[in-house]
Design an enzyme around this catalytic site. Structure first.
Site, PDB file in Angstrom:
ATOM      1  CG  ASP A  34     -52.823 -35.606 -15.323  1.00  0.00           C
ATOM      2  OD1 ASP A  34     -51.662 -35.148 -15.441  1.00  0.00           O
ATOM      3  OD2 ASP A  34     -53.531 -35.945 -16.290  1.00  0.00           O
ATOM      4  CB  ILE A  35     -48.119 -33.227 -12.328  1.00  0.00           C
ATOM      5  CG1 ILE A  35     -47.383 -33.976 -13.439  1.00  0.00           C
ATOM      6  CG2 ILE A  35     -47.931 -33.906 -10.985  1.00  0.00           C
ATOM      7  CD1 ILE A  35     -45.866 -33.914 -13.311  1.00  0.00           C
ATOM      8  CE1 TYR A  95     -37.959 -38.343 -20.925  1.00  0.00           C
ATOM      9  CE2 TYR A  95     -35.918 -38.729 -22.111  1.00  0.00           C
ATOM     10  CZ  TYR A  95     -36.637 -38.773 -20.942  1.00  0.00           C
ATOM     11  OH  TYR A  95     -36.056 -39.226 -19.796  1.00  0.00           O
ATOM     12  N   GLY A  96     -36.324 -35.212 -25.207  1.00  0.00           N
ATOM     13  CA  GLY A  96     -35.026 -34.593 -24.929  1.00  0.00           C
ATOM     14  C   GLY A  96     -35.121 -33.085 -24.808  1.00  0.00           C
ATOM     15  CB  ALA A  97     -36.982 -30.537 -26.730  1.00  0.00           C
ATOM     16  CE  LYS A 144     -37.043 -35.906 -18.238  1.00  0.00           C
ATOM     17  NZ  LYS A 144     -37.453 -35.835 -16.820  1.00  0.00           N
TER      18      LYS A 144
END
Ligand SMILES: NC(=O)c1ccc[n+]([C@@H]2O[C@H](COP(=O)([O-])OP(=O)(O)OC[C@H]3O[C@@H](n4cnc5c(N)ncnc54)[C@H](OP(=O)(O)O)[C@@H]3O)[C@@H](O)[C@H]2O)c1
Length: 252
Positions: free
Chosen positions: A61-62, A152-154, A156
């Site tokens: 699990d990273i 999610y977008g933040a 990325k």
């Protein structure tokens, strides 16, 4: 066009058990590279490793503390080093502001942003020895708004900032850094985000309608770019983020 340039190169792919990560692992292995795939599900990793004898599995699990040590140790043991590190694993959750939970936010930030940071940092001596390459898999449209996906977008958008900044920081050490920014691609990412089959179908229809090329991509169409960034012919490219999105990223 292929040649032997990637033969015996050591490649680590996080999230290599499914989707773009699986296609990337296979594409590198087909070029003669040795590949370590990382993910939480041993079954998914075995599915990828079963596709090619040069692919090895590293269940981890990273987002867990110390995962970077486990992964780098496995890379040394299984591959003898790291020439290419692909930060590809993702946790994606959809929720509009007003319904964002703290735990799922933490999971996205830890998996999508902090894990690439600390894994790359831990791998630096190996990458420097190899004059290697880091590829961060990001997403199209993270410079625009995407209702329901602010976290999610933040993550990325943050990853893109890492890509550009690390490229500057690591250039003097001979390490290149690049991003690949897919548009909608046919993978299980929707199911992994908790969507049922009907919701995934609706999502894909909406995405198809927004992509100028009029379709979603295939994982292999993204993997091709990852492999080619690692070729010697790409050796003057660093800090770039390649859009592989059917034109989705340039729509006004
Ligand atoms: N598909 C698209 O439409 C699309 C669009 C834009 C960008 N992307 C990007 O492309 C990349 C690959 O996505 P994909 O579409 O191939 O999705 P996917 O099939 O869901 O792959 C994500 C992988 O990440 C692994 N993973 C998740 N959390 C993890 C953790 N904590 N530790 C280790 N592994 C973890 C998952 O395996 P386990 O669950 O077994 O751990 C899974 O194999 C992502 O960075 C994504 O943001 C995809």
């Amino acid at each position: 066009m292929t040649g032997d340039a990637l033969r015996d190169r050591s490649v680590v792919v996080t999230g290599g058990g499914t989707g773009i990560g699986r296609a990337t692992a296979l594409a590198f292995a087909d070029e003669g590279a040795r590949v370590l795939v990382v993910g939480r599900s041993a079954d998914r990793l075995a599915g990828t490793a079963g596709l090619h004898p040069a692919i090895r599995a590293c269940p981890a699990d990273i987002s867990a503390a110390g995962a970077e040590d486990l992964i780098v140790d496995a890379a040394v043991r299984e591959l003898g080093g790291i020439d290419v590190l692909v930060n590809n694993a993702v946790t994606m959750n959809s929720a509009p502001l007003g319904r964002i939970g703290r735990d799922i936010t933490r999971a996205q930030v830890e998996t999508n942003l902090l894990a690439p940071l600390f894994l790359t940092q831990r791998a630096l001596p190996l990458l420097e020895a190899a004059k290697g390459l880091v590829i961060n898999v990001t997403t199209a449209g993270n410079q625009r708004g995407w209702p329901g996906h602010s976290v999610y977008g933040a993550t990325k958008a943050g990853l893109d900032f890492f890509t550009r900044t690390w490229a500057l920081e690591l250039a003097p050490r001979g390490i290149r850094v690049a991003g690949v920014s897919p548009g909608p691609v046919e993978t299980p990412i929707g199911e992994h985000s908790g969507l049922d089959a009907a919701a995934v179908a609706v999502m894909r229809d909406r995405q198809r309608a927004r992509v100028p090329l009029g379709r979603v991509g295939q994982p292999e169409e993204v993997a091709w770019w990852l492999v080619n960034l690692a070729r010697p012919e790409a050796s003057f490219a660093t800090g770039l983020i390649v859009a592989v999105d059917g034109g989705a990223g340039i729509v006004f």
